[in-house]
Structures are given as C-alpha cells and as structure tokens.
Design an enzyme around this catalytic site. Structure first.
Site, PDB file in Angstrom:
ATOM      1  N   SER A 136       0.856  -1.184   0.000  1.00  0.00           N
ATOM      2  CA  SER A 136       0.000   0.000   0.000  1.00  0.00           C
ATOM      3  C   SER A 136       0.891   1.233   0.000  1.00  0.00           C
ATOM      4  O   SER A 136       1.719   1.402   0.889  1.00  0.00           O
ATOM      5  CB  SER A 136      -0.893  -0.016   1.245  1.00  0.00           C
ATOM      6  N   LYS A 162      -1.253  -1.172  -4.405  1.00  0.00           N
ATOM      7  CA  LYS A 162      -2.401  -0.344  -3.996  1.00  0.00           C
ATOM      8  C   LYS A 162      -1.907   1.076  -3.816  1.00  0.00           C
ATOM      9  O   LYS A 162      -0.885   1.308  -3.175  1.00  0.00           O
ATOM     10  CB  LYS A 162      -2.980  -0.889  -2.694  1.00  0.00           C
ATOM     11  N   LYS A 164      -3.054   5.087  -2.702  1.00  0.00           N
ATOM     12  CA  LYS A 164      -4.052   5.943  -2.083  1.00  0.00           C
ATOM     13  C   LYS A 164      -4.460   6.999  -3.103  1.00  0.00           C
ATOM     14  O   LYS A 164      -3.604   7.520  -3.840  1.00  0.00           O
ATOM     15  CB  LYS A 164      -3.456   6.630  -0.858  1.00  0.00           C
ATOM     16  N   ASP A 189      -7.235   3.054  -3.071  1.00  0.00           N
ATOM     17  CA  ASP A 189      -7.908   3.177  -1.773  1.00  0.00           C
ATOM     18  C   ASP A 189      -8.172   4.655  -1.496  1.00  0.00           C
ATOM     19  O   ASP A 189      -7.244   5.457  -1.419  1.00  0.00           O
ATOM     20  CB  ASP A 189      -7.020   2.578  -0.666  1.00  0.00           C
ATOM     21  N   GLU A 214     -11.173   0.684  -3.094  1.00  0.00           N
ATOM     22  CA  GLU A 214     -11.415   0.459  -1.677  1.00  0.00           C
ATOM     23  C   GLU A 214     -12.039   1.700  -1.041  1.00  0.00           C
ATOM     24  O   GLU A 214     -11.526   2.811  -1.194  1.00  0.00           O
ATOM     25  CB  GLU A 214     -10.062   0.120  -1.006  1.00  0.00           C
ATOM     26  N   ASP A 239     -13.677  -1.247   3.541  1.00  0.00           N
ATOM     27  CA  ASP A 239     -12.714  -1.312   4.635  1.00  0.00           C
ATOM     28  C   ASP A 239     -13.408  -0.674   5.854  1.00  0.00           C
ATOM     29  O   ASP A 239     -14.052  -1.370   6.659  1.00  0.00           O
ATOM     30  CB  ASP A 239     -11.430  -0.560   4.216  1.00  0.00           C
ATOM     31  N   LYS A 263      -9.680  -6.317   8.670  1.00  0.00           N
ATOM     32  CA  LYS A 263      -8.645  -5.887   9.613  1.00  0.00           C
ATOM     33  C   LYS A 263      -9.073  -6.407  10.979  1.00  0.00           C
ATOM     34  O   LYS A 263     -10.200  -6.143  11.422  1.00  0.00           O
ATOM     35  CB  LYS A 263      -8.522  -4.360   9.646  1.00  0.00           C
ATOM     36  N   GLY A 291      -4.010  -3.653   6.449  1.00  0.00           N
ATOM     37  CA  GLY A 291      -2.931  -3.334   7.383  1.00  0.00           C
ATOM     38  C   GLY A 291      -3.193  -2.022   8.088  1.00  0.00           C
ATOM     39  O   GLY A 291      -3.961  -1.181   7.609  1.00  0.00           O
TER      40      GLY A 291
END
Ligand code: OSB
Ligand code: MG
Length: 370
Positions: A136, A162, A164, A189, A214, A239, A263, A291
């Site tokens: 990520s 991934k 952001k 995400d 996400e 998430d 998670k 994570g």
C-alpha cells in the site's frame, strides 16, 4: 487457562518514511502492546492498531487505553478461559471499541496457541505455509515519484500495488500508472474521500482494469456504496464500513461490496475476523487482510489470519523493513519475492524482542490477581 497478569505498554516508534492518505500525513506511530500471562507462566501478545488521532476511526490510543484499563481488564483478569472465542462473548456487554477488544483478544489467542503447543495459524485453522503480499503506497509529492516508487516495489516482487487516492489525485494518477505498468494488479484506496456527487469521476476509473476500489464513500455508509456499485464496473471493496459479521452480511445483501478488506482490530478480533472470512467464503466474496502500519506483533497476527483459505487476494501485510528500522520481534517479518513464509514456532511464531520493546516503551502498566 487462568489469566493471571496483564501488562500494557504505550509504545512510540518512528516509521522509516511518512505515510500520507486522503486525511493527512504521519510518521510517528504511537500504539499499545498488551501481554497476558497465565498461571503456568505462558505469555501471549496483542497490539492495538488504533492511531493516536481519530482519522481512520473514532478509536484512538487514548480511548483504547481507557476502555482496556477500566472495562476489559476487569472482565478478564483472573478468569479461567477454555478457548479464545470466549473473549468476544465476555466483551458483548461493552459496545463497539473493537480495536480495544481486539488487543486483549489477540494476546489471548497467542497465549492459547503457545500453551497448547501449536502455531496461531493452526489454532485458527489456517492452511498456507506462505502468503502473498501486496503493498500500500501513500500519496506522493508528484506522479513521477509515484511511478518510480511503484516500479521499485514491482521489482521487489510485490503481488499487487495499492495506491491511495483523493480528489485531485485520482484519475490522472491511475492513468499514468496504467500506462507505465499495463499488467500489474492495481487498486486504489480512497479512505472515504468521495461522495455520490463524484460518480462521473469514479466511473472514469473503470477503464483502467483495477482489481478494486477500496472504500470510496463515507466510513459509516453501506447504502450509497450500493448505489455507486450499480454504476461502476470496478468492484468496490469495503474497509472502514465493516465492523462485524452483521455489517458484512448487510453490505453483501445490499450489493455494496464485492470484496472485503478484513482488519482484525476493526472487527474486534480474530474470532470475528474468522466469522467474516467464513461467511464471505460461503457467499463467494473474496477477502484480503488489510494493514494498520503495525509493529511486528500485530503484523504476526495478520500473517496467521491470512493463511485461511478465502484470503485469495494479496494483503497489505508487507515485511517489517517496509516500515521499521528495527522491529519488536525476532526474526522480523520478511517479504521475499512477494511472499511471507508463515512461521512455525508456537503462538504468533515470532519472539517479542524485549530489549527493543523496552527501548520504544514510553509507559508501562501492570495488573495482576493475587
Ligand atoms: O485504509 O487500508 C487503509 C494505513 C493506515 C490506515 C488505513 C489504511 C492504511 C493502509 C496501509 O493502506 C496498510 C499497511 O501498509 O499497513
Ligand atoms: Mg483502506
């Protein structure tokens, strides 16, 4: 087993590099470690994944400490426990505060596995001896930096990238990544940075063949995500919105999500995580392990969880060295060519390194029964 002693440590560790999401940037990681000891001297370790401030969820290090000390420890200290699944039952009188609950429950799972001379993986019913790892990547200064960063991680063998995204740093960023890396499994995400007013913009992401997007919408939403999913080809993965098996069931029934990021902390512990995993498997919804920039203790729990069969997409659990100069376990969690080898020592499978733990301990509290 009887839970005789509990130690909480307030930890402060500096990450190698700052991490930026749609909410802002941070580098210092303040978190809790919790150690539980039984009547035979066996120990188990858990980590609170709550951050210092409530940007990801309403829980913080401070609220976790408060809930654990004032409410959770009084419930479990001195108790005889047959199986860790009993912990979440004991905690049902306390609403939410999932990360706090998970801290205690995780330590009891580790203790239970060690006491019964098995790995946490075996205690959970996991099957794999290695797990696939994705990475990520936080928001970067500019797209050229991002392309270079991604290129490095692909060379290291990570199985999925991934990135952001946030308004103003989305479609063009993904376009550039796709241009440079046409084949790589890629996802975005948003950490809740968009609303339904952004549907047209989010639809533009469909052309880039993302594995998923996400949590595009609000952290407490499962209604608008269903509306959005009807208009997107890209699968939505929730998430922040998923705190329990019940949330999972509702989101799947509504069509709000096609993939779930599990998670452990967010859902209140390994017992609930396993229930969500099992439910998703029955409903053919793939899951992966998210994570929270964990230290080695939380990371070890993630590794064990990821050995369950429906974790069919690579998780965010990268090796320790991605985050830390020095981790609190020996050996560290190591990623090699995009895989982590599941440890075979009992419990979480990595030894808490007390010297390093002491070095990063800011405060320590101890509770015990006579
Ligand atoms: O949304 O998955 C997230 C980090 C902190 C808080 C939330 C998230 C993340 C990550 C990084 O994406 C996961 C990791 O590398 O541990
Ligand atoms: Mg996320």
């Amino acid at each position: 087993m009887i839970l005789k002693e509990i130690t909480i440590r307030v930890m402060k560790m500096r990450m190698k590099k700052p991490f930026t999401t749609s909410f802002g940037t941070f580098q210092d990681k303040d978190f809790l470690l919790l150690e539980v000891k039984d009547e035979l001297g066996n120990t188990g370790w858990g980590e609170s994944v709550a951050f210092e401030s409530p940007w990801y969820s309403e829980e913080t290090l401070g609220t976790n400490l408060h809930i654990i000390e004032e409410f959770l420890i009084p419930i479990v200290l001195g108790k005889e426990i047959g199986h860790p699944d009993e912990i979440s039952e004991l905690f049902t009188a306390i609403r939410k505060n999932n990360m706090a609950k998970s801290t205690v429950e995780g330590a009891v799972w580790d203790l239970y596995a060690k006491r019964n001379k098995m790995t946490l993986t075996q205690a959970l019913g996991g099957e794999r001896d290695k797990i696939e790892v994705g990475i990520s990547i936080g928001i970067q200064e500019n797209v050229a930096d991002l392309v270079e960063t991604v290129s490095g991680f692909i060379k290291e063998g990570y199985k999925r990238i991934k990135v952001k995204i946030k308004p103003g740093y989305d479609v063009e960023v993904i376009r550039e990544l796709r241009k440079n890396f046409p084949q790589v499994p890629l996802m975005a995400d948003a950490n809740s940075a968009y609303t339904l007013e952004d549907v047209e913009l989010l639809k533009q992401l469909d052309e880039f063949n993302l594995t998923m997007i996400e949590q595009p919408l609000a952290s407490d939403d499962i209604i608008d995500h269903a509306v959005l999913q009807k208009q997107l080809k890209t699968p939505i993965c929730l998430d922040e919105s998923i705190h329990s098996l019940e949330d999972t069931r509702k989101a799947i029934e509504l069509g709000s999500t096609q993939i779930i990021n599990i998670k452990i902390g967010r859902v209140g512990g390994l017992t609930e995580a396993k229930k969500i995993h099992d439910y998703c498997m029955e409903h053919r919804i793939p899951v992966w392990c998210g994570g929270m920039l964990e230290s080695g203790i939380g990371r070890a729990h993630n590794v064990a969880l990821t050995t369950l069969p429906n974790f069919i997409l690579p998780g965010d659990t990268a090796g320790s060295s991605r985050y830390w100069k020095e981790d609190v376990i020996t050996p560290e969690v190591v990623t090699e060519d995009g895989y982590i080898t599941v440890p075979n020592a009992f419990g979480i499978g990595y030894e808490p390194d007390l010297a390093t733990i002491d070095k990063f301990t800011v405060e320590e509290m101890h509770y015990q029964v006579e």
